[in-house]
Design an enzyme around this catalytic site. Structure first.
Site, short mmCIF file in Angstrom:
data_model
loop_
_atom_site.label_atom_id
_atom_site.label_comp_id
_atom_site.label_asym_id
_atom_site.label_seq_id
_atom_site.Cartn_x
_atom_site.Cartn_y
_atom_site.Cartn_z
N LYS A 40 28.51 41.66 1.62
CA LYS A 40 29.04 42.87 0.99
C LYS A 40 29.20 44.02 1.97
CE LYS A 40 27.35 41.87 -3.67
NZ LYS A 40 26.45 42.31 -4.77
N ARG A 41 28.43 44.01 3.04
CA ARG A 41 28.55 45.12 3.99
C ARG A 41 29.91 45.12 4.70
NH1 ARG A 41 25.17 41.54 6.62
NH2 ARG A 41 25.90 40.74 8.63
#
Length: 475
Positions: free
Chosen positions: A244-245
């Site tokens: 997700k980063r």
């Protein structure tokens, strides 16, 4: 030749991840390429983390990606009796045994091994010396462990990785069933793949460490393992595992951002697979040309900009009537009513498609076509809606109001006449009109904008632009 059968087997603990979508795509394409079958299986044995919402999201994502499965979806939670039957068979053959070591005992042994800088594997305390039918303990909790080979190596001839050897002394006795009787992942997948006739297992290489254990279970059951192909993981731009980063990682996120399934499939298939220098493939070409032998060994980097470029290609190349239909749900999502006038909607979409890269971006650009009024950008108004342009707006309004045939050619003629008569450049007229009609200095061609807005809306906004000038003049 036996029928090729592949499978996609997600765990329903969240949305379908980009990496999972590529795995599903590779399995789908290989089955279609070989004229085989593609099976969907939901591995929902982790009851604490598996949810109906996640299952539904996975199924909807598969449907949106147009990855049609031939059989399934099958659910592991509905197959418990079959797993238990095979566990009993392994116990009877001496290929499995009960283990009464408590969790506390195992944890203490694990800590001792770590302190001694040894690998924390099970030490075989409950393992019988000879292979014989097991006698199950009474009134004592126990797990069931697989009797792994103690010598030699387990070899995986992987279609992507090549030959990989695992020293059997490094593989301890795997737990097949927990103390509550529930079967474990590695055992369930082997049973499932046997029952479903899976011939080729294509999955991420993070599963490679599970493969020797699964192969040993196949052999204990007297069966040949399927063909394995472990594909490299997808990395972010920082060369770390995609997460997700790095931005959006779920299929539903890209759907909601206005990407096309064809674009996402096209991009994902190129993350690890190639066919010469070709970048863009339609669905027929993918089925025709895809082969697991052409999957590379190196990890691919997920580049959002490249995906957006590819999506823009599909947007521009899409038949207009279909694109107008694609836009409709995104109009609703932004709070706009979908116009009943389909030709008008297609005309609007046509003016914007060359500038937009996604359906969401196209709808955002269309705000001045869909709103009753527009808000003038302060900087644009200060530069272009000034006393010197008031008469120009008025003259454009009068001529457009008197135009017999309100179409692109007629609109262009109006502007051409004004420019010629006043001996000025087109921008001196077009930009003030553009700001009055759209609220900003950026839009498609001014003739197209006016043609889409129509006579009544155009005249109303020109009048509002003149009032804007007057209001700021008074101020």
């Amino acid at each position: 030749m036996p029928e090729i059968r592949t499978r996609f087997a997600p765990s329903p603990t969240g949305y379908l991840h980009i990496g999972g979508a590529r795995t599903a795509l590779f399995n789908y394409l290989y089955a279609r390429h070989c004229g085989g079958k593609f099976v969907l299986r939901i591995e929902d044995t982790d009851r604490k983390r598996s949810t109906p919402e996640a299952i539904d999201a996975i199924l909807r994502s598969m449907e949106w990606l147009q990855l049609e499965w031939d059989e399934g979806p099958f659910y592991q939670t509905e197959r418990t009796a079959l797993y238990q039957e095979r566990i009993r068979a392994l116990l009877s053959a001496g290929d499995a045994y009960p283990c009464v070591c408590t969790p506390e005992t195992l944890d203490a042994k694990r800590q001792a091994a770590l302190e001694a800088k040894r690998k924390p594997t099970y030490d075989g305390t409950c393992r019988p010396a000879e292979r014989e039918a097991a006698t199950l303990p009474e009134h004592v909790p126990f797990t069931v462990r697989f009797r792994s080979p103690e010598r030699g190596a387990t070899v995986v001839d992987d279609k992507v990785k090549g030959r990989v050897e695992f020293d059997n002394t490094e593989l301890d006795d795997l737990i097949l069933a927990r103390s509550d009787g529930s079967p474990t992942y590695n055992f369930c997948v082997v049973c499932d793949d046997i029952d479903m006739g899976i011939t080729h297992i294509i999955r991420g290489d993070d599963h490679l460490s599970n493969t020797p254990r699964q192969m040993q279970i196949y052999q204990a059951l007297g069966l040949e393992p399927p063909v394995f192909a472990h594909v490299p993981l997808i990395l972010g731009v920082d060369k770390k595992r995609l997460s997700k980063r790095h931005g959006a990682t779920s299929v539903t996120a890209y759907r909601d951002m206005g990407y096309f399934p064809e674009a996402l499939n096209n991009y994902l298939v190129r993350l690890g697979w190639s066919h010469g220098d070709q970048e863009i493939f339609d669905s027929r070409e993918l089925v025709e040309k895809f082969d697991i032998d052409a999957v590379g060994k190196s990890s691919a980097v997920f580049n959002p900009e490249k995906l957006l470029w590819l999506n823009a290609h599909y947007l521009k190349d899409r038949p207009l009537s279909r694109l107008a239909g694609d836009v409709a749900p995104y109009l609703r999502a932004k709070g706009h009513a979908v116009p009943d006038d389909r030709p008008w909607l297609e005309k609007m979409v046509e003016t914007l498609r060359e500038r937009a890269k996604s359906l969401v971006e196209l709808v955002d650009m269309a705000h001045y076509f869909l709103a009753e009024t527009v808000e003038i950008d302060e900087k644009a108004g200060r530069k272009h809606l000034v006393p010197d342009t008031r008469n120009l707006l008025q003259e454009v309004a009068v001529r457009l109001g008197n135009l017999a045939d309100f179409n692109g050619a007629g609109i262009e003629q109006v502007f051409g006449d004004i420019v010629a008569e006043r001996d000025i450049k087109l921008g001196k007229v077009a930009q003030p009109v553009r700001v009055a009609l759209t609220g900003s200095t950026v839009s498609p061609g001014i003739y197209e904008v006016i043609d889409v807005l129509g006579r009544d809306v155009t005249l109303a906004r020109l009048a509002a632009g003149i009032r804007y000038i007057d209001a700021h003049l008074d101020a």
